[in-house]
Scaffold this active site. Structure first.
Site, PDB file in Angstrom:
ATOM      1  N   SER A   1       0.814  -1.212   0.000  1.00 34.38           N
ATOM      2  CA  SER A   1       0.000   0.000   0.000  1.00 34.38           C
ATOM      3  C   SER A   1       0.850   1.266   0.000  1.00 34.38           C
ATOM      4  O   SER A   1       1.630   1.480  -0.906  1.00 34.38           O
ATOM      5  CB  SER A   1      -0.951  -0.035   1.193  1.00 34.38           C
ATOM      6  OG  SER A   1      -1.692  -1.231   1.186  1.00 34.38           O
TER       7      SER A   1
ATOM      8  N   ILE B   1      -0.083  -4.120  -3.963  1.00 33.02           N
ATOM      9  CA  ILE B   1      -0.592  -2.874  -4.530  1.00 33.02           C
ATOM     10  C   ILE B   1      -2.114  -2.957  -4.555  1.00 33.02           C
ATOM     11  O   ILE B   1      -2.685  -4.010  -4.838  1.00 33.02           O
ATOM     12  CB  ILE B   1      -0.039  -2.582  -5.943  1.00 33.02           C
ATOM     13  CG1 ILE B   1      -0.307  -3.743  -6.909  1.00 33.02           C
ATOM     14  CG2 ILE B   1       1.448  -2.276  -5.882  1.00 33.02           C
ATOM     15  CD1 ILE B   1       0.111  -3.460  -8.342  1.00 33.02           C
ATOM     16  N   HIS B   2      -2.756  -1.866  -4.206  1.00 34.26           N
ATOM     17  CA  HIS B   2      -4.211  -1.780  -4.282  1.00 34.26           C
ATOM     18  C   HIS B   2      -4.629  -0.327  -4.186  1.00 34.26           C
ATOM     19  O   HIS B   2      -3.809   0.554  -3.960  1.00 34.26           O
ATOM     20  CB  HIS B   2      -4.891  -2.647  -3.213  1.00 34.26           C
ATOM     21  CG  HIS B   2      -4.636  -2.230  -1.802  1.00 34.26           C
ATOM     22  ND1 HIS B   2      -5.094  -2.932  -0.722  1.00 34.26           N
ATOM     23  CD2 HIS B   2      -3.969  -1.174  -1.277  1.00 34.26           C
ATOM     24  CE1 HIS B   2      -4.723  -2.352   0.402  1.00 34.26           C
ATOM     25  NE2 HIS B   2      -4.056  -1.277   0.094  1.00 34.26           N
ATOM     26  N   GLN B   3      -5.904  -0.083  -4.376  1.00 24.90           N
ATOM     27  CA  GLN B   3      -6.402   1.285  -4.316  1.00 24.90           C
ATOM     28  C   GLN B   3      -6.592   1.714  -2.868  1.00 24.90           C
ATOM     29  O   GLN B   3      -6.727   0.878  -1.968  1.00 24.90           O
ATOM     30  CB  GLN B   3      -7.717   1.400  -5.084  1.00 24.90           C
ATOM     31  CG  GLN B   3      -8.854   0.545  -4.551  1.00 24.90           C
ATOM     32  CD  GLN B   3     -10.099   0.717  -5.384  1.00 24.90           C
ATOM     33  OE1 GLN B   3     -10.507   1.820  -5.721  1.00 24.90           O
ATOM     34  NE2 GLN B   3     -10.718  -0.394  -5.751  1.00 24.90           N
TER      35      GLN B   3
END
Length: 201
Positions: free
Chosen positions: A100, A124-126
């Site tokens: 993140s 990884i992400h929003q």
């Protein structure tokens, strides 16, 4: 805004303990910084202060070892921007897991200076947010999350060479990568096992 679903409070600082102070001084003299645990405004203030001090000491590379689940997006932004702001080059070394907001600050270094140890995992992400209050306030926060998502995706695309559309699709859900997968994705230049591999001697 938090860039990870992790709001665990940071542990109390032990900087006043003599042994900890001694170790921090040794690490500082070795031009090495550690980013472990949740990324907070306290983390950002400490890391950026040390980066500026080390940059003033001389132009030799600074090593940052990162093992963090992420945390506050804007705190990660502060570290990311200062890494790019100072004159001294920075080597990022991932270990444990880099997720993140920690991935975001990790990407501040140019690709050729991004390393990881063999057992590192990347996420990884929003970004996510805990919107509350009046409907108008929730709408404002939702718009800001969308803006942050686009900005994060653009950074990942720029630093990995992946198409923006692919990155946006990849961060729609949690996207985990092993050390080698992170190399293939473009997050990492290479996997290393020893410090001597950092700058090729």
């Amino acid at each position: 805004m938090y860039y990870a679903a992790d709001d665990t409070p940071a542990p109390p600082s032990s900087a006043t303990e003599p042994r900890t102070s001694y170790l921090e001084e040794k690490a500082f003299k070795a031009r090495t910084l550690l980013i472990f645990g949740t990324v907070t405004d306290v983390t950002a203030a400490d890391v950026t202060r040390r980066l500026i001090a080390l940059d003033a000491e001389g132009p030799e590379p600074i090593d940052i070892i990162v093992s963090s689940p992420g945390g506050h997006l804007e705190s990660g932004d502060a570290i990311h921007d200062v890494v790019r702001f100072i004159a001294a080059p920075v080597n990022m070394i991932g270990t444990g897991w880099v997720g993140s907001a920690a991935t975001h600050l990790y990407l501040a270094a140019p690709r050729e200076r991004r390393y990881c140890l063999p057992n590192t995992r990347f996420l990884i992400h929003q970004p996510s947010g805990g919107a509350g209050g009046q409907a108008t306030d929730i709408a404002v926060q939702a718009r800001e999350i969308v803006k942050a998502r686009e900005r994060i995706a653009r950074t990942i695309a720029r630093e990995t060479g992946k198409p923006l559309e692919q990155v946006l699709a990849d961060i729609e859900r949690d996207h985990w990568l092993s050390a080698q997968e992170a190399v293939d994705y473009g997050l990492v230049s290479r996997v290393i096992e020893r410090k001597t591999e950092l700058r090729g001697g």
